[in-house]
Design a protein around this motif. Structure first.
Motif, mmCIF file in Angstrom:
data_model
loop_
_atom_site.group_PDB
_atom_site.id
_atom_site.type_symbol
_atom_site.label_atom_id
_atom_site.label_comp_id
_atom_site.label_asym_id
_atom_site.label_seq_id
_atom_site.Cartn_x
_atom_site.Cartn_y
_atom_site.Cartn_z
ATOM 1 N N GLU A 112 10.346 14.339 -13.507
ATOM 2 C CA GLU A 112 8.892 14.059 -13.594
ATOM 3 C C GLU A 112 8.506 12.725 -12.974
ATOM 4 O O GLU A 112 7.377 12.540 -12.531
ATOM 5 C CB GLU A 112 8.420 14.020 -15.049
ATOM 6 N N ARG A 113 9.465 11.807 -12.944
ATOM 7 C CA ARG A 113 9.138 10.505 -12.364
ATOM 8 C C ARG A 113 8.758 10.634 -10.889
ATOM 9 O O ARG A 113 7.923 9.905 -10.379
ATOM 10 C CB ARG A 113 10.298 9.532 -12.539
ATOM 11 N N GLY A 114 9.389 11.590 -10.202
ATOM 12 C CA GLY A 114 9.045 11.845 -8.802
ATOM 13 C C GLY A 114 7.596 12.290 -8.675
ATOM 14 O O GLY A 114 6.858 11.831 -7.797
ATOM 15 N N ASP A 115 7.169 13.160 -9.602
ATOM 16 C CA ASP A 115 5.768 13.627 -9.598
ATOM 17 C C ASP A 115 4.823 12.467 -9.888
ATOM 18 O O ASP A 115 3.764 12.334 -9.277
ATOM 19 C CB ASP A 115 5.554 14.722 -10.666
ATOM 20 N N MET A 116 5.238 11.607 -10.832
ATOM 21 C CA MET A 116 4.379 10.460 -11.179
ATOM 22 C C MET A 116 4.249 9.517 -9.986
ATOM 23 O O MET A 116 3.178 8.969 -9.725
ATOM 24 C CB MET A 116 4.960 9.710 -12.385
ATOM 25 N N ILE A 117 5.337 9.345 -9.254
ATOM 26 C CA ILE A 117 5.291 8.463 -8.079
ATOM 27 C C ILE A 117 4.351 9.052 -7.031
ATOM 28 O O ILE A 117 3.535 8.341 -6.439
ATOM 29 C CB ILE A 117 6.710 8.237 -7.495
ATOM 30 N N GLU A 118 4.427 10.360 -6.820
ATOM 31 C CA GLU A 118 3.542 10.997 -5.836
ATOM 32 C C GLU A 118 2.076 10.825 -6.211
ATOM 33 O O GLU A 118 1.231 10.546 -5.370
ATOM 34 C CB GLU A 118 3.894 12.470 -5.677
ATOM 35 N N LEU A 119 1.804 10.953 -7.515
ATOM 36 C CA LEU A 119 0.434 10.774 -7.995
ATOM 37 C C LEU A 119 -0.019 9.323 -7.769
ATOM 38 O O LEU A 119 -1.123 9.058 -7.286
ATOM 39 C CB LEU A 119 0.360 11.123 -9.490
ATOM 40 N N LEU A 120 0.872 8.386 -8.071
ATOM 41 C CA LEU A 120 0.551 6.972 -7.885
ATOM 42 C C LEU A 120 0.289 6.671 -6.404
ATOM 43 O O LEU A 120 -0.660 5.957 -6.057
ATOM 44 C CB LEU A 120 1.693 6.100 -8.422
ATOM 45 N N LEU A 121 1.119 7.253 -5.512
ATOM 46 C CA LEU A 121 0.937 7.020 -4.073
ATOM 47 C C LEU A 121 -0.427 7.543 -3.622
ATOM 48 O O LEU A 121 -1.099 6.899 -2.816
ATOM 49 C CB LEU A 121 2.057 7.699 -3.274
ATOM 50 N N LYS A 122 -0.837 8.688 -4.162
ATOM 51 C CA LYS A 122 -2.145 9.257 -3.800
ATOM 52 C C LYS A 122 -3.267 8.317 -4.208
ATOM 53 O O LYS A 122 -4.183 8.036 -3.445
ATOM 54 C CB LYS A 122 -2.334 10.618 -4.482
ATOM 55 N N ARG A 123 -3.168 7.836 -5.454
ATOM 56 C CA ARG A 123 -4.214 6.914 -5.933
ATOM 57 C C ARG A 123 -4.214 5.629 -5.108
ATOM 58 O O ARG A 123 -5.262 5.097 -4.772
ATOM 59 C CB ARG A 123 -3.949 6.557 -7.391
ATOM 60 N N LEU A 124 -3.019 5.165 -4.796
ATOM 61 C CA LEU A 124 -2.877 3.944 -4.008
ATOM 62 C C LEU A 124 -3.545 4.109 -2.648
ATOM 63 O O LEU A 124 -4.266 3.232 -2.176
ATOM 64 C CB LEU A 124 -1.382 3.676 -3.829
ATOM 65 N N ASP A 125 -3.319 5.260 -2.027
ATOM 66 C CA ASP A 125 -3.919 5.518 -0.723
ATOM 67 C C ASP A 125 -5.441 5.510 -0.817
ATOM 68 O O ASP A 125 -6.121 4.996 0.067
ATOM 69 C CB ASP A 125 -3.431 6.863 -0.169
ATOM 70 N N GLY A 126 -5.985 6.055 -1.922
ATOM 71 C CA GLY A 126 -7.430 6.031 -2.131
ATOM 72 C C GLY A 126 -7.939 4.606 -2.227
ATOM 73 O O GLY A 126 -8.913 4.234 -1.571
ATOM 74 N N VAL A 127 -7.243 3.803 -3.020
ATOM 75 C CA VAL A 127 -7.655 2.412 -3.239
ATOM 76 C C VAL A 127 -7.554 1.609 -1.947
ATOM 77 O O VAL A 127 -8.439 0.834 -1.590
ATOM 78 C CB VAL A 127 -6.794 1.774 -4.351
ATOM 79 N N ILE A 128 -6.451 1.817 -1.211
ATOM 80 C CA ILE A 128 -6.235 1.060 0.025
ATOM 81 C C ILE A 128 -7.294 1.446 1.061
ATOM 82 O O ILE A 128 -7.830 0.604 1.762
ATOM 83 C CB ILE A 128 -4.802 1.283 0.567
ATOM 84 N N GLN A 129 -7.651 2.747 1.126
ATOM 85 C CA GLN A 129 -8.661 3.206 2.077
ATOM 86 C C GLN A 129 -10.024 2.602 1.775
ATOM 87 O O GLN A 129 -10.721 2.146 2.672
ATOM 88 C CB GLN A 129 -8.780 4.733 2.012
ATOM 89 N N VAL A 130 -10.375 2.572 0.485
ATOM 90 C CA VAL A 130 -11.657 2.005 0.068
ATOM 91 C C VAL A 130 -11.732 0.538 0.493
ATOM 92 O O VAL A 130 -12.735 0.063 1.005
ATOM 93 C CB VAL A 130 -11.826 2.124 -1.467
ATOM 94 N N ARG A 131 -10.603 -0.156 0.337
ATOM 95 C CA ARG A 131 -10.573 -1.580 0.648
ATOM 96 C C ARG A 131 -10.712 -1.807 2.152
ATOM 97 O O ARG A 131 -11.301 -2.758 2.602
ATOM 98 C CB ARG A 131 -9.257 -2.164 0.132
ATOM 99 N N GLU A 132 -10.094 -0.910 2.939
ATOM 100 C CA GLU A 132 -10.165 -1.074 4.404
ATOM 101 C C GLU A 132 -11.537 -0.675 4.862
ATOM 102 O O GLU A 132 -12.252 -1.154 5.505
ATOM 103 C CB GLU A 132 -9.135 -0.172 5.086
#
Ligand code: ATP
Ligand code: ZN
Length: 223
Positions: free
Chosen positions: A203-223
């Motif tokens: 499940e940790r792999g799934d949690m990491i994938e979810l975190l990466l998705k959110r991170l990409d959203g946050v990073i895109q908003v910032r850019e």
């Protein structure tokens, strides 16, 4: 090691990366309750906890599997990958995070003539990054003596313990204050999300994938 059902992220306990890293995780929807010893922060909403450590320890903690991910400077990650033994090479940069920007550079005393890396031949170079410096010197075909220092690298030429330095530079103000000038950039660095090459298959792999998705959203908003 017993499998964990919570994700554990290592980050710097106290330093330049601490505030921006916490801020980024907060914007990904993660909040933490700080424990009394301030080494471990328990995640409140999601099963994601923090380990607060010295930045230099972060790659090793991931390599050992004590943490699943880490927020650390590319300079520290690459130094670890270059100098640690087996297993270390499997660490990777999952995302670059856009803060903690700096560069690892050679700097020489202002009053010394410098025409290129060949002028470093036979000199003593003080650094906290012997692995990255060694690789660069080999690439340049230059043979010099590396003096490894844990800190205060910039005063080594004045103290006479080294001729030139290889150190992190941000604005260049520290170099000027020490009558040094930057000559060569070895590495452009910023904070990165580091982790193992292959995500865990539980499940940790799934949690990491979810975190990466959110991170990409946050990073895109910032850019
Ligand atoms: P620790 O106690 O965690 O070992 P430290 O003194 O090694 O702390 P900091 O000075 O807080 O670490 O720097 C952390 C990271 O910030 C560096 O590894 C680098 O990636 C980045 N950084 C950005 N600008 C600079 C700079 N001017 N000098 C040093 N590091 C910088
Ligand atoms: Zn450090």
């Amino acid at each position: 090691m017993k499998p964990r059902d919570r994700l554990r992220i290592a980050m710097q306990k106290s330093g330049r990366l601490t505030e921006p890293a916490l801020d980024l995780l907060n914007r990904c929807g993660l909040t933490f309750r700080q424990s009394r010893d301030k080494l471990f922060c328990f995640g409140e909403g999601e099963p994601v906890d923090l380990l607060l450590v010295r930045d230099d320890d972060i790659p090793g903690l991931i390599a050992q599997g004590v943490c699943d991910l880490g927020i650390v400077g590319r300079n520290v990650l690459n130094e670890f990958k270059g100098t640690a033994g087996d297993g270390a090479a499997t660490l990777t940069e999952w995302r670059s995070l856009g803060f903690g920007r700096c560069r690892l550079s050679i700097a020489v005393p202002q009053d010394v003539a410098y025409n290129g890396p060949n002028d470093l031949s036979g000199l003593r170079i003080a650094t906290s990054y012997p692995g990255l410096l060694g690789t660069w010197l080999r690439e340049q075909g230059v043979v010099a003596t590396t003096i490894t220092l844990a800190g205060s690298v910039e005063i080594a030429p004045k103290l006479g313990t080294a001729d030139v330095i290889c150190d992190l530079v941000q604005s260049g103000g520290t170099l000027v204050a020490n009558q040094l000038r930057e000559t060569d950039v070895l590495l452009q660095s910023e904070a990165v999300l580091a982790g193992p090459d292959a995500l865990p298959t539980d499940e940790r792999g799934d949690m990491i994938e979810l975190l990466l998705k959110r991170l990409d959203g946050v990073i895109q908003v910032r850019e």
